[in-house]
Design a protein around this motif. Structure first.
Motif, mmCIF file in Angstrom:
data_model
loop_
_atom_site.group_PDB
_atom_site.id
_atom_site.type_symbol
_atom_site.label_atom_id
_atom_site.label_comp_id
_atom_site.label_asym_id
_atom_site.label_seq_id
_atom_site.Cartn_x
_atom_site.Cartn_y
_atom_site.Cartn_z
ATOM 1 N N GLU A 65 -6.869 7.698 -18.324
ATOM 2 C CA GLU A 65 -7.098 8.267 -19.651
ATOM 3 C C GLU A 65 -8.282 7.615 -20.345
ATOM 4 O OE1 GLU A 65 -4.906 8.133 -24.040
ATOM 5 O OE2 GLU A 65 -3.818 7.505 -22.246
ATOM 6 N N ILE A 66 -8.397 6.309 -20.261
ATOM 7 C CA ILE A 66 -9.443 5.576 -20.971
ATOM 8 C C ILE A 66 -10.774 5.623 -20.233
ATOM 9 C CG2 ILE A 66 -10.166 3.300 -21.795
ATOM 10 C CD1 ILE A 66 -7.971 4.622 -23.488
ATOM 11 N N MET A 67 -10.742 5.421 -18.927
ATOM 12 C CA MET A 67 -11.980 5.203 -18.182
ATOM 13 C C MET A 67 -12.578 6.477 -17.599
ATOM 14 S SD MET A 67 -11.060 1.628 -16.281
ATOM 15 C CE MET A 67 -12.681 1.539 -15.520
ATOM 16 N N GLY A 68 -11.794 7.522 -17.473
ATOM 17 C CA GLY A 68 -12.319 8.783 -16.966
ATOM 18 C C GLY A 68 -13.003 8.610 -15.616
ATOM 19 N N PRO A 69 -14.247 9.060 -15.451
ATOM 20 C CA PRO A 69 -14.909 9.012 -14.145
ATOM 21 C C PRO A 69 -15.255 7.597 -13.680
ATOM 22 C CG PRO A 69 -16.455 9.708 -15.842
ATOM 23 C CD PRO A 69 -15.097 9.681 -16.484
ATOM 24 N N TYR A 70 -15.198 6.624 -14.573
ATOM 25 C CA TYR A 70 -15.526 5.252 -14.188
ATOM 26 C C TYR A 70 -14.377 4.564 -13.459
ATOM 27 C CZ TYR A 70 -19.507 5.915 -17.285
ATOM 28 O OH TYR A 70 -20.659 6.387 -17.872
ATOM 29 N N LEU A 71 -13.175 5.150 -13.493
ATOM 30 C CA LEU A 71 -12.062 4.616 -12.706
ATOM 31 C C LEU A 71 -12.185 5.166 -11.286
ATOM 32 C CD1 LEU A 71 -9.348 3.004 -12.699
ATOM 33 C CD2 LEU A 71 -8.229 5.240 -12.982
ATOM 34 N N PRO A 72 -12.276 4.305 -10.270
ATOM 35 C CA PRO A 72 -12.443 4.819 -8.914
ATOM 36 C C PRO A 72 -11.235 5.636 -8.459
ATOM 37 C CG PRO A 72 -12.890 2.453 -9.040
ATOM 38 C CD PRO A 72 -12.257 2.846 -10.333
ATOM 39 N N ARG A 73 -11.485 6.509 -7.503
ATOM 40 C CA ARG A 73 -10.428 7.233 -6.813
ATOM 41 C C ARG A 73 -10.703 7.112 -5.327
ATOM 42 N NH1 ARG A 73 -14.342 10.280 -8.777
ATOM 43 N NH2 ARG A 73 -15.238 11.984 -7.541
ATOM 44 N N GLY A 74 -9.673 7.223 -4.523
ATOM 45 C CA GLY A 74 -9.882 7.025 -3.099
ATOM 46 C C GLY A 74 -8.923 7.820 -2.252
ATOM 47 N N GLU A 75 -9.294 7.961 -0.986
ATOM 48 C CA GLU A 75 -8.475 8.692 -0.026
ATOM 49 C C GLU A 75 -8.708 8.108 1.353
ATOM 50 O OE1 GLU A 75 -9.729 12.727 0.236
ATOM 51 O OE2 GLU A 75 -11.838 12.242 0.514
ATOM 52 N N TYR A 76 -7.741 8.365 2.249
ATOM 53 C CA TYR A 76 -7.856 7.930 3.633
ATOM 54 C C TYR A 76 -8.433 9.050 4.492
ATOM 55 C CZ TYR A 76 -4.645 4.125 2.372
ATOM 56 O OH TYR A 76 -4.048 3.040 1.795
ATOM 57 N N THR A 77 -9.193 8.665 5.494
ATOM 58 C CA THR A 77 -9.678 9.611 6.490
ATOM 59 C C THR A 77 -9.935 8.829 7.771
ATOM 60 O OG1 THR A 77 -11.292 11.356 6.927
ATOM 61 C CG2 THR A 77 -12.107 9.407 5.786
ATOM 62 N N ASP A 78 -10.709 9.404 8.678
ATOM 63 C CA ASP A 78 -11.089 8.691 9.897
ATOM 64 C C ASP A 78 -12.575 8.903 10.158
ATOM 65 O OD1 ASP A 78 -11.415 11.198 11.350
ATOM 66 O OD2 ASP A 78 -9.233 11.246 11.526
ATOM 67 N N LYS A 79 -13.089 8.212 11.126
ATOM 68 C CA LYS A 79 -14.519 8.219 11.413
ATOM 69 C C LYS A 79 -15.038 9.622 11.715
ATOM 70 C CE LYS A 79 -17.856 6.044 14.562
ATOM 71 N NZ LYS A 79 -18.007 5.053 15.669
ATOM 72 N N ALA A 124 0.832 -1.203 0.000
ATOM 73 C CA ALA A 124 0.000 0.000 0.000
ATOM 74 C C ALA A 124 0.865 1.250 0.000
ATOM 75 C CB ALA A 124 -0.916 0.002 1.218
ATOM 76 N N ARG A 125 0.357 2.302 -0.620
ATOM 77 C CA ARG A 125 1.035 3.588 -0.652
ATOM 78 C C ARG A 125 0.121 4.655 -0.058
ATOM 79 N NH1 ARG A 125 5.580 3.116 -4.197
ATOM 80 N NH2 ARG A 125 5.550 1.045 -5.206
ATOM 81 N N ARG A 126 0.740 5.729 0.399
ATOM 82 C CA ARG A 126 -0.026 6.773 1.092
ATOM 83 C C ARG A 126 -1.125 7.343 0.202
ATOM 84 N NH1 ARG A 126 0.454 9.133 5.734
ATOM 85 N NH2 ARG A 126 2.464 8.115 6.123
ATOM 86 N N VAL A 127 -0.861 7.450 -1.089
ATOM 87 C CA VAL A 127 -1.900 7.871 -2.047
ATOM 88 C C VAL A 127 -2.310 6.629 -2.831
ATOM 89 C CG1 VAL A 127 -2.472 9.367 -3.977
ATOM 90 C CG2 VAL A 127 -0.890 10.174 -2.203
ATOM 91 N N PRO A 128 -3.436 6.000 -2.450
ATOM 92 C CA PRO A 128 -3.826 4.747 -3.120
ATOM 93 C C PRO A 128 -4.275 4.992 -4.550
ATOM 94 C CG PRO A 128 -5.520 5.456 -1.587
ATOM 95 C CD PRO A 128 -4.373 6.403 -1.402
ATOM 96 N N VAL A 129 -3.888 4.085 -5.433
ATOM 97 C CA VAL A 129 -4.208 4.208 -6.849
ATOM 98 C C VAL A 129 -4.849 2.904 -7.320
ATOM 99 C CG1 VAL A 129 -3.272 4.510 -9.168
ATOM 100 C CG2 VAL A 129 -2.305 5.810 -7.254
ATOM 101 N N TRP A 130 -5.908 3.024 -8.116
ATOM 102 C CA TRP A 130 -6.548 1.863 -8.724
ATOM 103 C C TRP A 130 -5.840 1.524 -10.029
ATOM 104 C CZ3 TRP A 130 -10.181 -1.472 -7.028
ATOM 105 C CH2 TRP A 130 -10.870 -1.135 -5.855
ATOM 106 N N GLU A 131 -5.477 0.241 -10.187
ATOM 107 C CA GLU A 131 -4.794 -0.224 -11.387
ATOM 108 C C GLU A 131 -5.506 -1.438 -11.964
ATOM 109 O OE1 GLU A 131 -0.157 0.770 -10.391
ATOM 110 O OE2 GLU A 131 -0.926 -1.192 -9.818
ATOM 111 N N LYS A 132 -5.434 -1.591 -13.270
ATOM 112 C CA LYS A 132 -5.955 -2.788 -13.898
ATOM 113 C C LYS A 132 -5.108 -3.989 -13.491
ATOM 114 C CE LYS A 132 -7.086 -4.819 -18.409
ATOM 115 N NZ LYS A 132 -7.292 -4.581 -19.850
#
Length: 824
Positions: free
Chosen positions: A801-815, A611-619
């Motif tokens: 580039e290909i999927m645009g808004p359909y590629l998820p993005r994410g971030e960490y936070t707390d409750k 895992a990395r501090r900035v998570p990235v979705w990959e195929k």
């Protein structure tokens, strides 16, 4: 001890017969001395012994029960327990002890072996269970067992059997277990949703009914005889439905003067139906019993209402709260020294009533449409689990809900929660044709695909047929094609597997045919069925509630010389059953060796990698590139080949996406993106499954939270229809452990919640990292007209580039932070 306190000493032999009682009901609360003698003891009753109890077996269970009237009573109970003593007869008499019994070499217990070869353990235990003199019926049973190789001290008879005979034995074991389960379901009668009856007693009580004895052991081993304790257990709620407190809150109300009729005391104990274990809860309250009545609140008319739910009913009702799991419930009532009104059926427990509109959102699984009930899972397994070629059903639901899943049912390659898989391993001689006859399932997705074993995993051969591509039999309908009638009654088709090389031109391929190659290599096939329609079993082939009639798998084969083979001949000649669990792609030691490798990306911390501090979705491309390569620097990762057939038993028509997360970066992961259009097939507008197949962007979209590669387990999953969307089809999904779930991460607030494993990597080793997490996204069978379809990602790095808004993005936070801001 004082009068008015209930005590009981229950004596149980290895047959689970209750052969004697001492205590308040039988001998009173005065002091006494009692002799427990084994089957071979020949002595006279010594002076000072009040009574002799004869045990038929050489080992006995002695269960001491002492009534506890509350926490303040604990010291008094300890003092009473200190007065209990078990001593050898020689110590009691003050005489020389007999020679020590020979040491026993107890076999190590192996759960998997016990499930597939219990006979070795049975033969060992029979050494301590001598035949009963005068037991004619039992002698005949022992003679029948002896012909199979079952007897005291013998080795397991399975080793001497052929593969076909072992399959027959396994089928017999399965049938026997089904009979015992059926017997459990037939104990006594059902009133108000409670099953009232008894399945525990002495030898005379069973009177040779060994199925009832086994059912008693399954339902509640070492249960008391009815005169000592009566055990109503909950079968259904007041509407005849299974009780599941992940979805609903319930109440149970005792009318005035209608509390359980007992001479001692009563209790209601809560268990998790999946494990039959007690439930962790903030009150440390696992039951409600009669000593607690003084602290409970009565209704205005004097009745007593118990609140049965996962989350607290609020401070004003918490005294009457029986905490429940976030899932199926197993509720047991215990009536100690019951009055005749209870055992005769004149009195019955009140029903457990669902509270209208009250959903328990603490865990958020049960309220999701499409969740398989335990009954549906069991029925699916009973219908389709005995085929000689297609092993299964396999999937998350079967492994987690079946009482004794088979090793092959362990879904250790990151499955989907909504999937049902069947695996077949076989070898066809050159020119042979295997034909399998199916009905199109009432489900979202169907596929039949071929694989070959390589690199300790299953790699696709590229041969696969999914729903829309299949030609139906004449007069039948393919419900997976756009515009088709999904509810059509005639839905037959067939699939051929031909042991020949595939034609070079697609136009020369035979319809509905997969080419296994002419080499005769052993192949693996996987049948995939996703998200069966409402009202159908886990495979979508038959109604869930009605008795099944048609077999799921019908097949035959033709050899190159024209010889026809029946189904049994196909199994005998072609089948190569997988003997145990499917192997995960690596061991725990290999995984942690890779995590700590000195050649990994120096920017990664072994405590959180990959895992990395900035998570990235990959195929996902393959295990080497997408799982192991995630540990490497960009430069080193670029050297790993990414192109090729999907491995890990993956679906060749599914696009997988992966991200690694870690709680050290934040206990709450928030994922956002845009949902493609999908066919919402589970129920249509009128509450029945969708009638007509629509034109959509993808057949199925889902998200699962996973543990590490050596176990391949998933913890939770969301299907597309279970995710709330805004007007633009955008979603917000929160991933966290239960204790970290924000209060506003609910469907009512337009937020889906996915559970993060509290096991982390899920490994039973000291090196297990509890903060590990991994998510897998599936986008299946997409429409070629969808511009942003993930098939356009042809090399790593093209995803955004290909999927645009359909590629998820994410971030960490707390409750707290998520709760303090708007959900979107």
């Amino acid at each position: 001890m004082e009068q008015g306190r209930y005590v009981s000493v229950q004596m149980v032999d290895l047959y689970t017969f209750n052969y004697g009682y001492v205590g308040t009901r039988t001998t009173g609360n005065k002091a006494g001395a009692y002799l427990v003698a084994g089957p071979n003891w020949q002595g006279e009753t010594p002076a000072g012994i009040d009574r002799v109890f004869r045990c038929e077996t050489e080992f006995s269970f002695i269960i001491f029960r002492t009534q506890l009237r509350g926490q303040q009573d604990l010291d008094a109970v300890k003092a009473i327990q200190a007065g209990y003593a078990t001593t050898p007869l020689s110590t009691f008499l003050g005489s020389e002890p007999p020679a020590a019994a020979p040491a026993i070499a107890w076999p190590a217990f192996d759960k998997q072996r016990a499930g597939t070869d219990p006979f070795a353990y049975l033969n060992f235990m029979l050494q301590f269970c001598p035949a009963r003199a005068g037991g004619a019926g039992e002698a005949a049973a022992r003679e029948r067992l002896a012909r199979f190789g079952i007897g005291a001290g013998k080795a397991s008879p399975l080793a001497a059997l052929s593969a076909e005979q072992r399959q027959q034995v396994a089928a017999g074991m399965k049938a026997g277990m089904a009979r015992i389960k059926a017997q459990v379901g037939a104990i006594g009668t059902v009133r108000n949703g409670w099953r009232l009856g008894s399945a525990a007693g002495d030898r005379a009580f069973y009177d040779g009914d060994w199925a009832l004895r086994a059912a008693g052991a399954m339902a509640g081993i070492y249960g008391n005889s009815k005169a000592e304790a009566f055990y109503p257990f909950l079968a259904t709620d007041s509407e005849g439905k299974p009780v599941d407190t992940s979805a609903t809150r319930y109440t149970m109300t005792f009318a005035p003067d209608q509390l359980p009729p007992v001479r001692a005391f009563w209790s209601i104990t809560m268990y998790d139906a999946k494990t039959q274990f007690l439930i962790d809860n903030p009150l440390d309250r696992y039951l409600i019993n009669s000593p607690m009545l003084a602290g409970m609140k009565r209704d205005a008319d004097g009745s007593l209402t118990i609140h049965i739910q996962h989350d607290s009913p609020g401070p004003e009702r918490e005294s009457n709260w029986l905490p429940a799991p976030a899932g199926p419930v197993f509720l047991v009532m215990r009536l100690y020294w019951p009055e005749e009104a209870a055992t005769s059926g004149a009195w019955a427990p009140p029903p457990v009533v669902p509270v209208p509109g009250a959903q328990s959102g603490a865990k958020g699984r049960g309220e999701r449409p499409g969740t398989k009930s335990v009954e549906t899972v069991v029925r699916t397994d009973e219908r389709y689990g005995g085929d000689g070629l297609f092993q299964g059903p396999r999937g998350w639901s079967y492994w987690n809900h079946l009482e004794a899943p088979r090793p092959i049912q362990n879904p250790n390659l990151w499955p989907d929660t909504q999937s049902t898989y069947f695996l077949a391993r076989f070898a066809l001689p050159a020119g042979a044709r295997l034909t399998t006859y199916f009905d199109f399932p009432h489900a979202r997705y169907f596929q039949f695909a071929l694989y070959v074993a390589r690199d300790n995993t299953f790699v696709s051969t590229g041969e696969a047929l999914s729903g829309p591509a299949l030609e139906p039999d004449p007069g039948s309908t393919n419900p997976f094609r756009v515009g088709a009638d999904r509810r059509a009654a005639k839905r037959a088709f067939r699939i051929h597997i031909l042991a020949a090389d595939a034609p070079a031109a697609a136009s020369e391929r035979e319809p509905n045919t997969l080419y296994a190659g002419a080499s005769g290599a052993t192949l693996q096939s996987i049948v995939r069925i996703y998200l069966s329609d409402h009202g159908f079993d886990g495979a979508g082939w038959q109604p869930a509630s009605a008795p099944g009639s048609e077999p799921a798998f019908r097949y035959e084969a033709t050899l190159a010389d024209g010889t026809r083979l029946s189904a049994s001949e196909v199994v005998a000649r072609f089948a190569r059953p997988i003997p145990g669990e499917v192997s995960p792609p690596m061991t725990a030691a290999q995984w942690h060796g890779l995590v700590k490798a000195p050649t990994n990306d120096p920017l990664l911390d072994p405590a959180t990698a990959p895992a990395r501090r900035v998570p990235v979705w990959e195929k996902y491309w393959n295990i080497k590139y997408s799982i192991l390569g995630a540990l490497k620097s960009a430069e080193d990762r670029a050297k790993i080949p990414f192109a090729g057939a999907v491995d890990g038993g993956g679906d060749p028509t599914t696009q997988y996406f992966v991200t690694h997360i870690n709680r050290r970066f934040g206990p709450v992961y928030v994922m956002r993106g845009k949902m493609p259009t999908f066919p919402d097939t589970y129920t249509g507008a009128e509450g029945r499954p969708l009638a007509v197949t629509p034109d959509v962007q993808t057949q199925y979209w889902s998200l699962v939270s996973c543990e590490s590669a050596p176990v391949g387990r998933i913890v939770d999953g969301l299907a597309d229809m279970q995710v709330p969307l805004d007007a633009e089809r955008n979603y917000t999904i929160v991933v966290s452990r239960r204790e970290d779930r924000p209060k506003n991460a609910t469907l009512e607030n337009g937020v889906a919640w996915l559970e993060w494993s509290d096991r982390g990597e899920g490994l039973d080793v000291p090196e297990n990292r509890p903060d590990f997490g991994m998510l897998i996204l599936r986008i299946m069978a997409t429409n070629p007209t969808w511009r942003e379809r993930p098939e356009g990602v042809t090399r790593p790095g093209m995803e955004a580039e290909i999927m645009g808004p359909y590629l998820p993005r994410g971030e960490y936070t707390d409750k707290a932070t998520f709760e303090a801001r708007a959900a979107r």
